[in-house]
Design a protein around this motif. Structure first.
Motif, PDB file in Angstrom:
ATOM      1  N   GLN A   1       0.830  -1.203   0.000  1.00  0.00           N
ATOM      2  CA  GLN A   1       0.000   0.000   0.000  1.00  0.00           C
ATOM      3  C   GLN A   1       0.868   1.258   0.000  1.00  0.00           C
ATOM      4  OE1 GLN A   1      -3.110   0.879  -0.094  1.00  0.00           O
ATOM      5  NE2 GLN A   1      -3.048   2.935   0.798  1.00  0.00           N
TER       6      GLN A   1
ATOM      7  N   PRO B   1       0.333   2.142  -4.205  1.00  0.00           N
ATOM      8  CA  PRO B   1      -1.062   2.127  -3.755  1.00  0.00           C
ATOM      9  C   PRO B   1      -2.046   1.633  -4.820  1.00  0.00           C
ATOM     10  CG  PRO B   1      -0.188   4.372  -3.880  1.00  0.00           C
ATOM     11  CD  PRO B   1       0.955   3.450  -4.059  1.00  0.00           C
TER      12      PRO B   1
ATOM     13  N   VAL C   1      -7.876  -1.513   1.202  1.00  0.00           N
ATOM     14  CA  VAL C   1      -7.154  -0.320   1.637  1.00  0.00           C
ATOM     15  C   VAL C   1      -7.668   0.145   2.989  1.00  0.00           C
ATOM     16  CG1 VAL C   1      -6.690   2.087   1.089  1.00  0.00           C
ATOM     17  CG2 VAL C   1      -6.673   0.384  -0.736  1.00  0.00           C
TER      18      VAL C   1
END
Lengths: 308, 328
Positions: free
Chosen positions: A183, A187, A197
């Protein structure tokens, strides 16, 4: 010869060099007493906050509200202790208070999709107001006479080691750590790979807040008081330590060993310059310049290696 | 969500509502205070708010320039964390020079030079050494705060000069001098950033560096120039601060987060929800009016930070909800 493999050695080498210079220049530097006070008085609290910050940075964000979580924990700890509750209840209450800050941040970042920087900035401002209102504009609350916090001796250091081990292993070896770094570095890739997320962001906010809660308990048992807004003092140094620590990783990722070395780096410079007899004011200048130099060096060498 | 490239009609309506809404909130706050506190709309009080907003406002202009030139991503984009420390250093430099009986114009020039030099340092660290602005300015913040301590030995260095008297006490057309500084700085920067070829290119560099580069703009030079502007703003704010406190004071670093908050709060007052000089001016005044109104109503000033925090979160949440369609 693979130059890239040498990159992570930069920081330890610079650190060793600085320690060597201080050992020669300041005779008391390597004495047991000095090292003891360096570790117990300066290292512990910043290290814990920086461990929390490492998670926030590793996931591609930042947490400006570490001081708020720390202060809330410190406040709850002192109030619960003074209210006649036992030590364990007070510590648990403190951690819960810190986690509430984490939950608030998680709601802002994962729920409302505010960027971590601005979300935690908002939390910081709200936390500042809350503390001013709770403490009548910044009056410290002292732990009542006779109530003795039982966190003395080497216990704080053991707590740091335990936290570092737990957070470090989870980040470097655990599944969570992989997801978190994915992440942080890519991302969009993480998103399209089906990683949640929201879950990552929530876990990070809670983990950061929890570490700060521990630091808050240790701080108030060290100074036997809750001093409003004292947590913000750790904010910028913690960010500095984490980013100095990223130079320990070949990919430039935030990592726990690097963060700890970064904290030591900052502490040793301040302590060594003090022992050499430098003016307190020049210490800060020198610390800034040294951080600048280390960052420049590591970013420049990484670029050179990437090009070759 | 990916197929929405240009904002649709309903989205444009929402942006309009949000923008009008934020101006509406601003007006509602003004009206609320005006009704609750009779002195609020008096000329004296309004002038007071403008001059009290000058220091934070001018600093926030500097940050706005850097955000425009570097992009609004707070970790990788433009950010200047050394602004408040730069103000502290410049104020200390001015006070020391002035107390050393230097000519006034020379002290002022050297103070502005000090601010500019810090801007050059930050800019070169970002452009030449390619440090992320967050880290570069964090490190320089430490250096500057240290240098300020060296100069002041952590005490208040009081000084007085005709310039400071003029800034703190002078009025022209019934408007205090500090308010003039705020408005003139805002005017000059608005012309430069929002309405000149330079400003247009700076926006291009900040929003799409590759495209700007391809169009033949020297990206590094423009990024560097935004840090120069920021350093200059810090020096101007330092003179205001020196006038306000009759010298240099300790603890100027505490202003940093307020400045960041004002610059990002200003986003909501611009048409496309981006950082802009007029937006920042409105945000600075909004915070100024809030603090002032609370004082007049005898509400504890401890609430100000909280209200500021809630405002930031509301603004950012609303604008990120609107942007979601465009940038998933």
């Amino acid at each position: 010869m693979n130059l890239r493999a040498l990159l992570p050695l930069t920081l330890p080498l610079v650190f060793a060099l600085i320690v060597a210079v201080f050992a020669v220049q300041a005779p008391g530097f390597l004495s047991a007493g000095n090292l003891h006070s360096l570790l117990l008085n300066n290292f512990v609290l910043l290290a814990i906050v920086a461990i929390g910050m490492t998670y926030a940075v590793a996931a591609g964000g930042i947490d400006l509200s570490v001081g708020t979580a720390l202060d809330f924990a410190s406040f709850s700890f002192v109030v619960l202790l003074n209210g006649g509750h036992g030590w364990a209840v007070a510590a648990t209450g403190a951690l819960v208070a810190a986690l509430l800050v984490g939950v608030f941040n998680a709601g802002l970042i994962a729920g409302l999709r505010i960027s971590p920087f601005l979300a935690t900035l908002g939390t910081l401002f709200i936390g500042t107001s809350a503390q001013q209102l709770l403490s009548d504009g910044g009056q410290p609350i002292y732990i009542a006479q006779g109530v003795k916090p039982e966190l003395t001796g080497l216990i704080p250091l053991l707590i740091v080691l335990g936290l570092a081990l737990f957070y470090g292993l989870a980040l470097a070896r655990g599944r969570l750590g992989r997801e978190l770094l994915a992440q942080g570095t890519q991302p969009l890739l993480a998103y399209y790979s089906g990683l949640s997320v929201r879950r990552i962001v929530t876990v990070v906010a809670l983990a950061t807040a929890l570490a700060c809660g521990v630091a808050g308990v240790l701080l108030s048992s060290t100074v036997s008081a809750y001093v409003p807004l004292s947590g913000n003092a750790f904010l910028l140094n913690a960010i500095g330590a984490v980013f100095i620590g990223t130079t320990l990783s070949r990919q430039g990722r935030a990592n726990i060993p690097g963060t700890l070395l970064g904290v030591l780096f900052i502490n040793v410079i301040a302590n060594g310059l003090l022992l050499i007899g430098w003016n307190f004011y020049w210490q800060q200048v020198a610390t800034g310049v040294l951080i600048f130099v280390v960052l420049t060096f590591s970013f420049a060498s990484r670029r050179v290696l990437e090009r070759s | 969500m990916l197929d929405v490239v240009t904002p649709g009609f309903s989205q444009r309506v929402w942006v309009l509502v949000l923008r009008r809404g934020s101006v509406g909130v601003f007006l509602a706050i003004l009206v609320g205070f005006a009704v609750a506190a009779p002195n609020f709309l008096s000329v004296g009080n309004l002038a007071n708010v403008f001059s009290q907003s000058a220091i934070l406002g001018v600093l926030a202009f500097g940050l706005t320039c850097v955000i425009i030139g570097g992009g609004s991503n707070v970790v990788a984009g433009g950010l200047d964390l050394s602004l408040a420390a730069n103000l502290g250093l410049c104020a200390a430099v001015f006070s020391r020079l002035n107390n050393a009986c230097l000519e006034l114009w020379l002290s002022v020039l050297l103070t502005l030079g000090c601010g500019l030099a810090v801007g050059v340092l930050n800019g070169l660290a970002v452009v030449l050494l390619r440090l992320p602005p967050l880290l570069a300015t964090l490190a320089s913040m430490n250096v500057l705060a240290g240098l300020e301590l060296v100069l002041t030995e952590n005490t208040v260095v009081s000084t007085d000069s005709p310039l400071l008297d003029l800034l703190s006490g002078g009025t022209w057309l019934a408007v205090p001098a500090l308010a003039w500084v705020l408005l003139v700085t805002a005017g000059v920067l608005t012309l430069l950033i929002q309405h000149s070829a330079y400003g247009l290119r700076l926006h291009a560099v900040g929003e799409y560096p590759q495209a700007a580069q391809a169009a033949g703009i020297r990206v590094p030079a423009y990024v560097l120039s935004s840090y120069l502007l920021s350093g200059l703003c810090a020096a101007v704010a330092a003179l205001c601060s020196a006038a306000f406190f009759s010298g240099s004071t300790t603890g100027s670093g505490d202003m940093l987060l307020s400045v960041v908050a004002i610059a990002f709060l200003g986003v909501v007052f611009s048409r496309r929800l981006v950082a802009s000089i007029p937006g920042t001016l409105l945000a600075a005044l909004l915070i100024g009016f809030l603090i002032n109104g609370f004082q007049l109503l005898n509400v504890s000033s401890f609430w100000v930070n909280g209200v500021q925090g809630v405002l930031i979160l509301l603004v950012v949440a609303a604008s990120s909800a609107l942007n979601r369609g465009v940038h998933p």
